[in-house]
Design an enzyme around this catalytic site. Structure first.
Site, mmCIF file in Angstrom:
data_model
loop_
_atom_site.group_PDB
_atom_site.id
_atom_site.type_symbol
_atom_site.label_atom_id
_atom_site.label_comp_id
_atom_site.label_asym_id
_atom_site.label_seq_id
_atom_site.Cartn_x
_atom_site.Cartn_y
_atom_site.Cartn_z
ATOM 1 N N GLY A 141 -16.790 -33.570 21.325
ATOM 2 C CA GLY A 141 -18.027 -34.109 20.755
ATOM 3 C C GLY A 141 -18.843 -34.761 21.846
ATOM 4 N N GLN A 201 -24.965 -40.193 25.692
ATOM 5 C CA GLN A 201 -23.987 -39.982 26.773
ATOM 6 C C GLN A 201 -24.576 -39.169 27.926
ATOM 7 O OE1 GLN A 201 -20.715 -38.765 23.858
ATOM 8 N NE2 GLN A 201 -19.530 -39.770 25.470
ATOM 9 N N CYS A 245 -12.753 -40.886 25.242
ATOM 10 C CA CYS A 245 -14.212 -40.773 25.278
ATOM 11 C C CYS A 245 -14.624 -40.327 26.670
ATOM 12 C CB CYS A 245 -14.854 -42.113 24.936
ATOM 13 S SG CYS A 245 -16.653 -42.057 24.947
ATOM 14 N N LEU A 246 -15.528 -39.372 26.715
ATOM 15 C CA LEU A 246 -15.985 -38.870 28.011
ATOM 16 C C LEU A 246 -16.690 -39.966 28.815
ATOM 17 C CD1 LEU A 246 -17.249 -35.359 26.855
ATOM 18 C CD2 LEU A 246 -15.145 -35.876 28.120
ATOM 19 N N HIS A 300 -16.813 -41.356 15.545
ATOM 20 C CA HIS A 300 -16.828 -41.763 16.960
ATOM 21 C C HIS A 300 -18.228 -41.508 17.553
ATOM 22 C CE1 HIS A 300 -14.949 -41.632 21.194
ATOM 23 N NE2 HIS A 300 -16.145 -41.057 21.376
ATOM 24 N N GLU A 301 -18.787 -40.343 17.245
ATOM 25 C CA GLU A 301 -20.120 -40.000 17.782
ATOM 26 C C GLU A 301 -21.206 -40.885 17.164
ATOM 27 O OE1 GLU A 301 -19.804 -38.383 20.253
ATOM 28 O OE2 GLU A 301 -17.957 -37.291 19.875
ATOM 29 N N HIS A 303 -21.593 -44.054 18.927
ATOM 30 C CA HIS A 303 -22.412 -43.978 20.151
ATOM 31 C C HIS A 303 -23.886 -44.214 19.833
ATOM 32 C CE1 HIS A 303 -19.638 -42.821 23.336
ATOM 33 N NE2 HIS A 303 -19.127 -41.837 22.613
HETATM 34 O O1 GNR Z 1 -13.450 -35.295 23.570
HETATM 35 C C1 GNR Z 1 -13.316 -36.232 22.778
HETATM 36 N N1 GNR Z 1 -12.164 -36.345 22.065
HETATM 37 C C2 GNR Z 1 -12.005 -37.204 21.011
HETATM 38 C C3 GNR Z 1 -10.723 -37.404 20.519
HETATM 39 C C4 GNR Z 1 -10.498 -38.237 19.451
HETATM 40 C C5 GNR Z 1 -11.554 -38.889 18.852
HETATM 41 C C6 GNR Z 1 -12.840 -38.717 19.339
HETATM 42 C C7 GNR Z 1 -13.065 -37.875 20.410
HETATM 43 S S1 GNR Z 1 -14.677 -37.642 20.986
HETATM 44 C C8 GNR Z 1 -14.384 -37.262 22.654
HETATM 45 C C9 GNR Z 1 -15.670 -36.857 23.353
HETATM 46 C C10 GNR Z 1 -16.630 -38.034 23.355
HETATM 47 O O2 GNR Z 1 -16.554 -38.953 24.118
HETATM 48 N N2 GNR Z 1 -17.544 -38.045 22.434
HETATM 49 O O3 GNR Z 1 -18.399 -39.075 22.334
HETATM 50 NI NI NI Z 2 -17.314 -40.781 23.105
#
Ligand code: GNR
Ligand code: NI
Length: 227
Positions: free
Chosen positions: A86, A91, A153-154, A195-196, A199
């Site tokens: 995601g 980001q 998270c990236l 999660h997104e 952000h």
């Molecule tokens: O790649 C991602 N893996 C992930 C694993 C578990 C819960 C959320 C994520 S999102 C993350 C990529 C990212 O940072 N998205 O904002």
């Molecule tokens: Ni993230």
């Protein structure tokens, strides 16, 4: 529950520069047949970049069009390249309420795919791409029941931690044409979307940890940065 693949098995077809990714075609399909543009992997912001704390603003009706489509295409390329499942626009430094998700950038069980797009025969790991775009997403009915995933998270490299979130929810969102949809989500898709969405509010998954755990994470991040 389950751990989700963040640095998964690496790029779907790393090293195949001529046709770096089928995702390009997929994202381009979403973009529409405007100008042909070379792929653009954008830089992913990492903590402690203050822009990650910005509250992103809605995509206005007049903002739907080629520029938004290009942003989404670049976000897919950036996400697949990372690789991640995601990505939120902030980001890559764009404070707009735009998310992309693909839970299955590659399919480890499928046989390799033969390819000769670059002039010689070779194989790629099979991909089963399922690109999803969410513009101006809103969560309607988060479940009381929680589920736990190990998140990464990236924008927070090398850190993984369990986070509890509502196990299911319904999301209302617009597509690239501005049409509104509603969809019930569960499992990793529900978790990833939440999660997104965080952000978009300037919130990172480490903000959900206990103070002690967050302090440990911040110390580790500082160590990584100084290494
Ligand atoms: O790649 C991602 N893996 C992930 C694993 C578990 C819960 C959320 C994520 S999102 C993350 C990529 C990212 O940072 N998205 O904002
Ligand atoms: Ni993230």
């Amino acid at each position: 529950m389950t751990a989700a693949a963040l640095p998964a098995a690496g790029r779907a077809n790393a090293g195949c520069a001529d046709h770096a990714d089928r995702s390009i075609a997929l994202a381009r399909k979403a973009r529409g047949p405007y100008l042909a543009r070379i792929m653009a992997i954008r830089e992913i912001l990492e903590v402690p970049d203050p822009r990650l704390k910005i509250v992103s603003t809605p995509v206005e009706p007049h903002e739907f069009g080629p520029e938004l489509n290009q942003l989404v295409e670049d976000m897919f390329e950036t996400m697949y390249d990372a690789p991640g499942i995601g990505l939120a626009a902030i980001q890559v430094g764009v404070p707009k309420r735009v998310l992309v998700i693909d839970l299955q950038p590659d399919d480890p069980d499928a046989p390799p795919v033969e390819c000769s797009l670059d002039g010689h025969k070779h194989t790629h790991p099979a991909t089963k791409k399922e690109p999803r775009v969410f513009i101006n997403p809103v969560i309607l009915d988060p479940a009381k029941e929680l589920s736990t995933y190990q998140e990464g998270c990236l924008s927070v490299p090398e850190i993984y931690a369990d986070v509890d979130r509502p196990a299911t929810c319904t999301v209302r969102y617009q597509d690239l044409e501005g049409n509104t949809h509603e969809e019930a989500l569960d499992g990793l898709l529900a978790t990833c979307l939440q999660h997104e969405m965080d952000h978009l509010e300037g919130i990172l998954f480490i903000d959900h940890l206990s103070r002690l755990k967050r302090a440990m994470v911040l110390k580790k991040l500082d160590k990584i940065r100084r290494a």
